[in-house]
Motif scaffolding. Structure first.
Motif, PDB file in Angstrom:
ATOM      1  N   VAL A  79       0.859  -1.189   0.000  1.00  0.00           N
ATOM      2  CA  VAL A  79       0.000   0.000   0.000  1.00  0.00           C
ATOM      3  C   VAL A  79       0.894   1.237   0.000  1.00  0.00           C
ATOM      4  CG1 VAL A  79      -1.826   1.233   1.223  1.00  0.00           C
ATOM      5  CG2 VAL A  79      -1.796  -1.277   1.212  1.00  0.00           C
ATOM      6  N   GLN A  80       0.611   2.147  -0.922  1.00  0.00           N
ATOM      7  CA  GLN A  80       1.488   3.312  -1.079  1.00  0.00           C
ATOM      8  C   GLN A  80       0.689   4.586  -1.270  1.00  0.00           C
ATOM      9  OE1 GLN A  80       4.891   2.878  -3.777  1.00  0.00           O
ATOM     10  NE2 GLN A  80       4.427   0.694  -3.940  1.00  0.00           N
ATOM     11  N   LYS A  81       1.267   5.677  -0.811  1.00  0.00           N
ATOM     12  CA  LYS A  81       0.802   7.028  -1.157  1.00  0.00           C
ATOM     13  C   LYS A  81       1.740   7.521  -2.250  1.00  0.00           C
ATOM     14  CE  LYS A  81       0.026   9.884   2.177  1.00  0.00           C
ATOM     15  NZ  LYS A  81       0.274  10.665   3.422  1.00  0.00           N
ATOM     16  N   GLU A  82       1.219   7.657  -3.457  1.00  0.00           N
ATOM     17  CA  GLU A  82       2.075   7.952  -4.605  1.00  0.00           C
ATOM     18  C   GLU A  82       1.918   9.423  -4.986  1.00  0.00           C
ATOM     19  OE1 GLU A  82       3.076   4.163  -6.626  1.00  0.00           O
ATOM     20  OE2 GLU A  82       0.923   4.232  -7.039  1.00  0.00           O
ATOM     21  N   GLU A  83       2.988  10.166  -4.776  1.00  0.00           N
ATOM     22  CA  GLU A  83       2.941  11.623  -4.891  1.00  0.00           C
ATOM     23  C   GLU A  83       3.030  12.101  -6.328  1.00  0.00           C
ATOM     24  OE1 GLU A  83       4.969  14.636  -2.031  1.00  0.00           O
ATOM     25  OE2 GLU A  83       6.315  14.448  -3.763  1.00  0.00           O
ATOM     26  N   TYR A 243      -1.831  12.946  -3.667  1.00  0.00           N
ATOM     27  CA  TYR A 243      -1.445  11.548  -3.530  1.00  0.00           C
ATOM     28  C   TYR A 243      -2.531  10.615  -4.050  1.00  0.00           C
ATOM     29  CZ  TYR A 243       1.833  13.801  -0.367  1.00  0.00           C
ATOM     30  OH  TYR A 243       2.793  14.626   0.151  1.00  0.00           O
ATOM     31  N   ASN A 244      -2.119   9.717  -4.946  1.00  0.00           N
ATOM     32  CA  ASN A 244      -2.944   8.565  -5.284  1.00  0.00           C
ATOM     33  C   ASN A 244      -2.602   7.443  -4.310  1.00  0.00           C
ATOM     34  OD1 ASN A 244      -4.066   9.896  -7.508  1.00  0.00           O
ATOM     35  ND2 ASN A 244      -2.467   9.154  -8.891  1.00  0.00           N
ATOM     36  N   ILE A 245      -3.609   6.695  -3.889  1.00  0.00           N
ATOM     37  CA  ILE A 245      -3.398   5.622  -2.921  1.00  0.00           C
ATOM     38  C   ILE A 245      -3.597   4.295  -3.637  1.00  0.00           C
ATOM     39  CG2 ILE A 245      -3.960   4.774  -0.629  1.00  0.00           C
ATOM     40  CD1 ILE A 245      -3.182   7.763  -0.742  1.00  0.00           C
ATOM     41  N   THR A 246      -2.597   3.435  -3.584  1.00  0.00           N
ATOM     42  CA  THR A 246      -2.682   2.142  -4.272  1.00  0.00           C
ATOM     43  C   THR A 246      -2.332   1.006  -3.323  1.00  0.00           C
ATOM     44  OG1 THR A 246      -0.386   2.261  -5.048  1.00  0.00           O
ATOM     45  CG2 THR A 246      -2.088   3.157  -6.512  1.00  0.00           C
ATOM     46  N   GLY A 247      -2.944  -0.143  -3.558  1.00  0.00           N
ATOM     47  CA  GLY A 247      -2.639  -1.358  -2.825  1.00  0.00           C
ATOM     48  C   GLY A 247      -2.843  -2.554  -3.729  1.00  0.00           C
ATOM     49  N   ILE A 258      -4.331  -6.094 -13.243  1.00  0.00           N
ATOM     50  CA  ILE A 258      -5.685  -5.613 -13.511  1.00  0.00           C
ATOM     51  C   ILE A 258      -5.956  -4.521 -12.484  1.00  0.00           C
ATOM     52  CG2 ILE A 258      -8.122  -6.198 -13.678  1.00  0.00           C
ATOM     53  CD1 ILE A 258      -7.189  -9.159 -14.024  1.00  0.00           C
ATOM     54  N   LEU A 259      -6.410  -3.369 -12.939  1.00  0.00           N
ATOM     55  CA  LEU A 259      -6.657  -2.243 -12.041  1.00  0.00           C
ATOM     56  C   LEU A 259      -8.148  -2.116 -11.731  1.00  0.00           C
ATOM     57  CD1 LEU A 259      -4.483   0.577 -13.710  1.00  0.00           C
ATOM     58  CD2 LEU A 259      -3.727  -1.301 -12.233  1.00  0.00           C
ATOM     59  N   LEU A 260      -8.444  -1.747 -10.492  1.00  0.00           N
ATOM     60  CA  LEU A 260      -9.768  -1.248 -10.104  1.00  0.00           C
ATOM     61  C   LEU A 260      -9.551   0.181  -9.638  1.00  0.00           C
ATOM     62  CD1 LEU A 260     -11.293  -4.169  -7.982  1.00  0.00           C
ATOM     63  CD2 LEU A 260     -11.449  -3.810 -10.431  1.00  0.00           C
ATOM     64  N   SER A 261     -10.213   1.151 -10.262  1.00  0.00           N
ATOM     65  CA  SER A 261      -9.918   2.545  -9.949  1.00  0.00           C
ATOM     66  C   SER A 261     -11.186   3.360  -9.736  1.00  0.00           C
ATOM     67  CB  SER A 261      -9.080   3.174 -11.072  1.00  0.00           C
ATOM     68  OG  SER A 261      -9.808   3.235 -12.281  1.00  0.00           O
ATOM     69  N   ALA A 262     -11.039   4.388  -8.907  1.00  0.00           N
ATOM     70  CA  ALA A 262     -12.105   5.370  -8.674  1.00  0.00           C
ATOM     71  C   ALA A 262     -11.442   6.571  -8.004  1.00  0.00           C
ATOM     72  CB  ALA A 262     -13.207   4.791  -7.795  1.00  0.00           C
ATOM     73  N   VAL A 300      -4.633  -4.459  -8.616  1.00  0.00           N
ATOM     74  CA  VAL A 300      -4.219  -3.185  -8.027  1.00  0.00           C
ATOM     75  C   VAL A 300      -5.451  -2.329  -7.780  1.00  0.00           C
ATOM     76  CG1 VAL A 300      -2.746  -1.162  -8.244  1.00  0.00           C
ATOM     77  CG2 VAL A 300      -2.055  -3.317  -9.325  1.00  0.00           C
ATOM     78  N   ILE A 301      -5.634  -1.890  -6.542  1.00  0.00           N
ATOM     79  CA  ILE A 301      -6.710  -0.971  -6.180  1.00  0.00           C
ATOM     80  C   ILE A 301      -6.140   0.438  -6.223  1.00  0.00           C
ATOM     81  CG2 ILE A 301      -8.454  -0.364  -4.465  1.00  0.00           C
ATOM     82  CD1 ILE A 301      -8.716  -3.189  -5.680  1.00  0.00           C
ATOM     83  N   CYS A 302      -6.756   1.313  -7.003  1.00  0.00           N
ATOM     84  CA  CYS A 302      -6.260   2.685  -7.182  1.00  0.00           C
ATOM     85  C   CYS A 302      -7.325   3.679  -6.716  1.00  0.00           C
ATOM     86  CB  CYS A 302      -5.931   2.964  -8.638  1.00  0.00           C
ATOM     87  SG  CYS A 302      -4.724   1.867  -9.387  1.00  0.00           S
ATOM     88  N   ALA A 303      -7.080   4.327  -5.589  1.00  0.00           N
ATOM     89  CA  ALA A 303      -7.913   5.451  -5.161  1.00  0.00           C
ATOM     90  C   ALA A 303      -7.228   6.716  -5.660  1.00  0.00           C
ATOM     91  CB  ALA A 303      -8.067   5.470  -3.645  1.00  0.00           C
ATOM     92  N   LEU A 304      -7.821   7.318  -6.649  1.00  0.00           N
ATOM     93  CA  LEU A 304      -7.160   8.404  -7.386  1.00  0.00           C
ATOM     94  C   LEU A 304      -7.601   9.768  -6.874  1.00  0.00           C
ATOM     95  CD1 LEU A 304      -7.679   6.823 -10.900  1.00  0.00           C
ATOM     96  CD2 LEU A 304      -5.518   6.900  -9.625  1.00  0.00           C
ATOM     97  N   ALA A 305      -6.645  10.630  -6.685  1.00  0.00           N
ATOM     98  CA  ALA A 305      -6.934  12.008  -6.296  1.00  0.00           C
ATOM     99  C   ALA A 305      -7.262  12.836  -7.533  1.00  0.00           C
ATOM    100  CB  ALA A 305      -5.728  12.603  -5.570  1.00  0.00           C
ATOM    101  N   ALA A 306      -7.844  14.002  -7.291  1.00  0.00           N
ATOM    102  CA  ALA A 306      -7.928  15.061  -8.298  1.00  0.00           C
ATOM    103  C   ALA A 306      -8.548  14.622  -9.621  1.00  0.00           C
ATOM    104  CB  ALA A 306      -6.541  15.655  -8.554  1.00  0.00           C
ATOM    105  N   GLU A 307      -9.712  14.001  -9.565  1.00  0.00           N
ATOM    106  CA  GLU A 307     -10.435  13.740 -10.812  1.00  0.00           C
ATOM    107  C   GLU A 307     -11.263  14.948 -11.229  1.00  0.00           C
ATOM    108  OE1 GLU A 307     -13.952  12.288 -13.271  1.00  0.00           O
ATOM    109  OE2 GLU A 307     -13.877  13.382 -11.376  1.00  0.00           O
TER     110      GLU A 307
END
Length: 699
Positions: A79-83, A243-247, A258-262, A300-307
């Motif tokens: 799990v990461q906070k990706e700047e 920060y995008n949050i991924t795990g 395979i990504l799941l994103s929102a 990969v779960i992607c919680a994306l910032a700034a949409e």
């Protein structure tokens, strides 16, 4: 011999059938958990009354921290906070105070747009009503140093940036907009927020129709303005971190993903848009982990910032987090990701029929998948369909143009967009558990289906069929022999490419279920197939000035059609009909409504701006026909014609439009030749991949 000799059961010696595995995973889905998580995301806000969790704000960052901990707690790994860096916006407050027509003091909350405006407590301003906020509405009005109130309809007319920048040029300190139609129609008290698509130095706020009506009651024939007090803090800061949050759930057999994103930023509380989507991706991941499922590919779960926003003064100022994720943070994902399943507003039925929207290349695979799904009638009585291509409204577009085949649950066509979308009425009162449950199950099934595949199920023939159809239709409209010749050449090339693509897809389908020992050897082929997909996005995905996806030749083709109509109308002395046609050419629809500087600003910032500020829109619009001057002149001549009853001399206008026709034909010829060469390149790449897959299966 090929590593594909044998069935999946022989290779993996699985005790469970595929359906039993699916049911085991589905049995662990918990929509109550997902719904609670969506509500918990509302805790952090920049405006204590209205909400708002905006790009780069402390509320967005705090929510990202919360999601980071939640991903870790359910058992995701790495799990990461990706700047990444963006332009941030913090909206703390905007409160308007005034006296209504009876003299009673009235206080109301305002919404806001991504612009700078700060006061030290309540500050008094003169407020002027400017109708729809066009240049003509400012006639005989002095708004320098004042606030202006304007009516807008962003869905059916122009975007908020036009009247806001017009107000700025007239010297107003800020514009307060009321959505009369188009958005926020659910209630007279609804506020609405959208991306500004303009400069941060031209301030703007929004007001409800009810509160605006109280203000308008104060205006009369002799009173053109009223005194108001405004206490506001809306702050934009360039170049700030987010920060995008991924795990991950690690794959057991391949390095593919395979990504799941929102997205987790929001206007107001954002229950549907997009809390429920983020919590659904985490809920699906939680169910897979609890079921003991071990994926073949890494999930990969992607919680994306700034949409919702993230770049100042850009037409393409949304989907900032997704674009940064795949173009800056992880460009190495390109070629490794089989699919991105993106989600928007998934806990509400936007139509009687559900839809998965996808890129052209995944439509065939998804149609076969959808045909096998039992759709609950209480959620979607008309079942499930598949739509293509993707649109620009959501993060899946940024993913696709990076070479990641993408999907999104379709959300843009229903009444929700006109009623609740981007308003304070996007809350749990419109939660539909049956829809939410179905989407949990539907996309868990789709995820598990994708996980059984070695190769991305790319059917390029769909792309070439659509291109062939579009070019054929346009060729019939052209009367120049040379132009028809180059279009015919393109048609022949697309026909050949379509045949190759069909054969390639047949071999992809035959080669999908393989033994674990063969999985690694298929990854190089998979990467090259995804490379072909990326090239197709680069070669053939363009946008018009309304952000609609189209093929490269379609913009010039459309312009030629409308220019032809305009010339014919002028030859017949029909100025009004000519203008109707000219308004359809590129972005000339608003040419006559706003000052020339407004028109030029929102034209030039698309054509001449650094790519990193255009992000996913960079290079998608290549040509522009500037008709500002001729539209203004024709409108003047139209007035003279109405006044004097005589058809004016229109020869000069006809000659100018004929010159525009020649330019557009030259653009179209260049576009067709470019497309022809691009199809040939894709043909060679498909032939090479076809041979590789054949060699993969046959010794």
């Amino acid at each position: 011999m090929s590593g594909t000799a044998g069935t999946q059961g022989e290779c993996r010696a699985e005790k469970e059938t595929e359906e039993e595995i699916i049911q085991r995973c589905i049995s662990h889905l918990d929509t109550d958990y997902s719904c609670r998580l969506a509500k918990q995301m509302e805790r952090e806000k920049t405006n204590p009354v209205l909400g708002f969790r905006t790009a780069g704000s402390h509320a967005e960052k705090a929510t990202g921290d919360f999601l980071y901990e939640e991903m870790r707690s359910i058992g995701l790994t790495e799990v990461q906070k990706e700047e990444f860096w963006l332009d941030s916006w913090t909206f703390e407050r905007a409160v308007l105070r005034f006296k209504d027509s009876s003299g009673k003091e009235y206080t109301c909350q305002l919404g806001a747009y991504q612009t700078n405006f700060e006061t030290d407590g309540f500050q008094e301003y003169e407020l002027v009503y400017v109708g729809r906020g066009t240049a003509a509405d400012y006639k005989n009005l002095d708004v320098r140093g004042k606030l202006v109130l304007a009516d807008i309809n962003q869905r059916d007319e122009w975007w908020i940036n036009y009247p806001v920048y017009q107000a700025y040029l007239k010297g107003a300190v800020g514009l307060i907009a009321v959505q009369m139609q188009g958005y926020g129609e659910v209630d007279q008290e609804a506020l609405n927020a959208q991306d500004i698509a303009g400069p941060e130095y031209a301030p703007a706020f929004s007001i409800s129709r009810r509160d605006a009506a109280l203000l308008k009651d104060r205006f009369c024939e002799n009173e053109k303005s009223v005194m108001v007090e405004l206490d506001a803090c809306s702050r934009v800061e360039r170049n700030r971190p987010a920060y995008n949050i991924t795990g991950k759930i690690p794959g057991t057999e391949t390095d593919q993903m395979i990504l799941l994103s929102a997205h987790y930023d929001s206007y107001f509380d954002g229950f549907q848009d997009d809390n429920c989507a983020v919590s659904m991706t985490i809920g699906i991941a939680k169910a897979l982990l609890e079921s003991g499922y071990r994926p073949r590919h890494t999930i990969v779960i992607c919680a994306l910032a700034a949409e919702e926003w993230g770049v100042c003064d850009s037409k393409y100022d949304w989907s900032t987090g997704a674009w940064n994720q795949v173009f800056r943070i992880h460009p190495e994902w390109q070629g490794k990701v089989l699919a991105d399943l993106n989600f928007e507003l998934p806990a509400h039925a936007h139509s009687s029929r559900d839809a998965i929207r996808c890129t052209y290349e995944y439509a065939d695979f998804l149609k076969k998948f959808a045909d096998e799904i039992a759709v609950p009638e209480d959620a979607y009585p008309d079942g499930l369909t598949v739509l293509a291509p993707i649109e620009t409204w959501s993060d899946d577009f940024s993913m696709a143009i990076a070479g990641i085949p993408s999907t999104v649950n379709d959300f843009s066509a229903g009444p929700f967009m006109e009623t609740h979308y981007h308003s304070q009425y996007d809350n749990e009162e419109i939660y539909q558990e049956n829809v939410y449950r179905f989407h949990h199950e539907l996309y868990t099934r789709l995820l598990l289906k994708l996980d059984t595949l070695i190769f991305p199920p790319l059917d390029f023939s769909h792309l070439f069929r659509k291109m062939h159809s579009s070019v054929s239709a346009r060729m019939a409209e052209q009367d120049e022999e040379d132009l028809q010749g180059v279009m015919q050449t393109l048609i022949r090339e697309t026909e050949q490419a379509e045949r190759t693509a069909e054969e390639l897809y047949e071999w992809i389908e035959k080669s999908q279920i393989v033994c674990p020992v063969a999985a690694k050897s298929g990854e190089d082929i998979s990467q090259r197939l995804l490379g072909i997909f990326r090239k197709g996005q680069d070669y053939f995905v363009r946008l018009n000035w309304q952000d609609e996806v189209l093929f490269p030749h379609e913009a010039a083709s459309n312009n030629i059609c409308y220019l032809n109509q305009a010339v014919q109308a002028l030859e017949e002395g029909e100025i009004e009909e000519a203008l109707k046609a000219l308004y359809e050419v590129d972005n000339n629809c608003y040419a006559f409504l706003f000052d020339e500087e407004v028109y030029y600003h929102f034209t030039e910032y698309i054509l001449h701006q650094p790519k990193d500020r255009l992000m996913w829109g960079a290079g998608r619009i290549l040509h522009h026909e500037n008709l500002y001057g001729i539209v203004k002149r024709l409108r003047k001549l139209e007035s003279q014609q109405a006044e004097h009853g005589q058809i004016p001399d229109l020869e000069e206008e006809i000659r100018r439009l004929q010159a525009a026709q020649r330019r557009q034909r030259a653009y179209l010829t260049d576009d067709i030749r470019y497309m022809t060469e691009s199809v040939k390149k894709m043909q060679k790449m498909m032939e090479a991949s076809l041979q590789e897959i054949k060699d993969y299966r046959i010794e």
